[in-house]
Scaffold this motif. Structure first.
Motif, mmCIF file in Angstrom:
data_model
loop_
_atom_site.group_PDB
_atom_site.id
_atom_site.type_symbol
_atom_site.label_atom_id
_atom_site.label_comp_id
_atom_site.label_asym_id
_atom_site.label_seq_id
_atom_site.Cartn_x
_atom_site.Cartn_y
_atom_site.Cartn_z
ATOM 1 N N GLU A 1 29.818 -9.656 -60.394
ATOM 2 C CA GLU A 1 30.271 -10.363 -59.031
ATOM 3 C C GLU A 1 31.355 -9.973 -58.342
ATOM 4 N N ALA A 2 31.475 -10.008 -57.090
ATOM 5 C CA ALA A 2 32.424 -9.499 -56.319
ATOM 6 C C ALA A 2 32.820 -10.498 -55.084
ATOM 7 N N GLY A 3 33.928 -10.471 -54.364
ATOM 8 C CA GLY A 3 34.163 -11.052 -53.330
ATOM 9 C C GLY A 3 33.607 -10.711 -51.880
ATOM 10 N N ALA A 4 33.997 -11.231 -50.828
ATOM 11 C CA ALA A 4 33.516 -10.932 -49.751
ATOM 12 C C ALA A 4 34.450 -11.243 -48.654
ATOM 13 N N ASN A 5 34.586 -10.264 -47.418
ATOM 14 C CA ASN A 5 35.702 -10.586 -46.529
ATOM 15 C C ASN A 5 35.346 -11.923 -45.689
ATOM 16 N N ASN A 6 36.615 -12.395 -45.788
ATOM 17 C CA ASN A 6 36.617 -14.028 -45.200
ATOM 18 C C ASN A 6 36.050 -14.924 -45.908
ATOM 19 N N SER B 1 30.658 -15.697 -53.893
ATOM 20 C CA SER B 1 30.684 -14.546 -54.787
ATOM 21 C C SER B 1 29.129 -13.763 -54.604
ATOM 22 N N ASN B 2 29.398 -12.569 -54.243
ATOM 23 C CA ASN B 2 28.469 -11.761 -54.340
ATOM 24 C C ASN B 2 27.856 -11.386 -55.633
ATOM 25 N N SER B 3 26.782 -11.916 -55.973
ATOM 26 C CA SER B 3 26.266 -11.691 -57.166
ATOM 27 C C SER B 3 24.684 -11.996 -57.075
ATOM 28 N N THR B 4 23.802 -12.065 -58.045
ATOM 29 C CA THR B 4 22.398 -12.059 -58.131
ATOM 30 C C THR B 4 22.036 -13.214 -59.023
ATOM 31 N N PRO B 5 21.661 -14.457 -58.469
ATOM 32 C CA PRO B 5 21.722 -14.705 -56.894
ATOM 33 C C PRO B 5 23.198 -15.139 -56.811
ATOM 34 N N PRO B 6 23.729 -15.276 -55.367
ATOM 35 C CA PRO B 6 24.893 -15.620 -54.629
ATOM 36 C C PRO B 6 25.501 -16.688 -55.287
ATOM 37 N N LYS B 7 26.648 -17.037 -55.421
ATOM 38 C CA LYS B 7 27.416 -18.358 -55.539
ATOM 39 C C LYS B 7 28.415 -18.744 -54.692
ATOM 40 N N VAL B 8 28.763 -19.838 -54.947
ATOM 41 C CA VAL B 8 29.985 -20.569 -54.253
ATOM 42 C C VAL B 8 30.796 -21.299 -55.338
ATOM 43 N N TYR B 9 32.220 -20.692 -55.526
ATOM 44 C CA TYR B 9 32.962 -21.460 -56.445
ATOM 45 C C TYR B 9 33.752 -22.611 -55.873
ATOM 46 N N ARG B 10 34.149 -23.460 -56.366
ATOM 47 C CA ARG B 10 34.898 -24.642 -55.835
ATOM 48 C C ARG B 10 35.958 -25.340 -56.861
ATOM 49 N N THR B 11 36.939 -25.551 -56.177
ATOM 50 C CA THR B 11 38.009 -26.362 -56.953
ATOM 51 C C THR B 11 38.573 -27.608 -56.086
ATOM 52 N N THR B 12 38.797 -28.703 -56.651
ATOM 53 C CA THR B 12 39.261 -30.058 -56.081
ATOM 54 C C THR B 12 40.632 -30.450 -56.605
ATOM 55 N N ASN B 13 41.307 -29.378 -57.330
ATOM 56 C CA ASN B 13 42.494 -29.757 -57.953
ATOM 57 C C ASN B 13 43.641 -28.392 -57.771
ATOM 58 N N GLY B 14 43.357 -27.672 -56.720
ATOM 59 C CA GLY B 14 44.116 -26.848 -56.364
ATOM 60 C C GLY B 14 44.106 -25.291 -57.264
ATOM 61 N N GLY B 15 43.113 -25.251 -58.115
ATOM 62 C CA GLY B 15 42.581 -24.118 -58.741
ATOM 63 C C GLY B 15 43.328 -24.480 -60.238
ATOM 64 N N PHE C 1 25.559 -10.102 -49.747
ATOM 65 C CA PHE C 1 26.769 -10.287 -49.022
ATOM 66 C C PHE C 1 26.832 -11.452 -48.386
ATOM 67 N N VAL C 2 27.619 -12.341 -48.858
ATOM 68 C CA VAL C 2 27.844 -13.906 -48.409
ATOM 69 C C VAL C 2 29.302 -14.050 -47.864
ATOM 70 N N ALA C 3 29.535 -13.895 -46.692
ATOM 71 C CA ALA C 3 30.851 -14.053 -46.266
ATOM 72 C C ALA C 3 31.336 -15.519 -45.567
ATOM 73 N N GLY C 4 30.230 -15.996 -44.752
ATOM 74 C CA GLY C 4 30.333 -16.871 -43.934
ATOM 75 C C GLY C 4 30.526 -18.422 -44.599
ATOM 76 N N ILE C 5 31.636 -19.178 -44.679
ATOM 77 C CA ILE C 5 31.758 -20.343 -45.244
ATOM 78 C C ILE C 5 32.554 -21.175 -44.549
ATOM 79 N N ALA C 6 32.207 -22.396 -44.522
ATOM 80 C CA ALA C 6 33.270 -23.308 -43.678
ATOM 81 C C ALA C 6 32.726 -24.746 -44.074
#
Length: 285
Positions: A116-121, A135-149, A163-168
């Motif tokens: 897995e790797a990252g995506a622009n923006n 995260s660009n992987s198969t299948p793609p993922k979204v990582y999250r933290t609620t404590n600053g990492g 390639f999953v770049a858009g996130i908001a």
């Protein structure tokens, strides 16, 4: 690098110098004078910073191997940058002095899974505690933290874009992501779970942005808008400047302003009214 001082009516180049002719992948501006960009010539990634409106740029971080994909500043002093995994862990670097220096978090950063790797923006933060990245992987993922990492968790997306770049996110609960195959997914629980939503027709959906209670995504040359936190979508703009690759929207008072940029260099601007304002209860998406 292009800069406007008249609300986008005209643009001038403030690139070159120390940046040279490297590809520029992400930008984060703090004010009229201070901005940061990431570049990747060959196999080395750089973070550059200007404090004089782009007249000169300083190198503030260097990474050998892997891309630096995105930058988010929480305030004038504190921020985070995301990079591809190195040495088996994602590259998470932080600053506490306005981007003058950066330190990589090699202790708490998520462990790389497979290739897995990252995506622009592909990074979004609401504050210094609540952060997401794709995260660009198969299948793609979204990582999250609620404590600053300090700790990270991940969720699988319900489609197979490479390639999953858009996130908001426009609250701690409601968010959208978009990918190169045109798929868009929505979360109502802070990124714990995701469900696919229908947006427009065909085209790559490279970018997403949040403004007030609204979401915007680009798909092909068009911009689509949701006024119900990503549940349904309508065409906001039928574009004329090639495939759109990034967008940024923000609300000031009751006014929303936005910018989109195309793969062939075209720039589009949006000016309109905010749909509405809702008060978010603390701790409840």
């Amino acid at each position: 690098m292009l800069k406007s001082v008249n609300t986008g009516n005209s643009w001038t180049s403030v690139g070159g110098g120390r940046i040279g002719t490297a590809d520029i992948y992400a930008i984060e501006a703090l004010d009229a004078n201070t901005a940061l960009v990431t570049t990747t010539p060959s196999t080395t990634s750089y973070l550059f910073r200007t404090t004089n409106g782009g007249t000169t740029w300083d190198t503030v971080y260097v990474q050998v191997g892997g891309f630096l994909d995105a930058i988010n500043m929480f305030d004038a002093n504190n921020g985070i940058a995301l990079g591809d995994p190195l040495g088996g862990k994602w590259t998470i670097v932080k600053t506490s002095n306005g981007g003058a220096t950066w330190i990589r978090d090699t202790v708490n950063a998520p462990v790389q899974v497979g290739t897995e790797a990252g995506a622009n923006n592909g990074l979004f933060s609401r504050n210094s505690s609540t952060i997401w990245f794709t995260s660009n992987s198969t299948p793609p993922k979204v990582y999250r933290t609620t404590n600053g990492g300090t700790t990270w968790a991940s969720s699988t997306l319900p489609y197979s874009d490479t390639f999953v770049a858009g996130i908001a996110f426009n609250t701690a609960g409601y968010g959208v992501v978009s990918g190169n195959s045109g798929n868009v997914a929505r979360s109502t629980d802070g990124g714990v779970t995701w469900a696919s939503v229908t947006v427009g027709t065909t085209g790559a959906a490279y970018a997403a942005s949040a403004s007030g209670v609204d979401f915007f995504v680009t798909k092909g040359a068009n911009v689509y808008r949701s006024t119900d936190r990503g549940a349904t979508w309508t065409t906001s703009w039928t574009g004329t400047i090639s495939t759109l690759e990034h967008c940024s929207f923000a609300s000031v008072g009751t006014t929303t302003r936005g910018w989109v940029i195309g793969s062939a260099g075209g720039i589009g601007a949006f000016y309109g009214a905010l749909t509405g304002v809702e008060e978010e209860a603390v701790g409840i998406p």
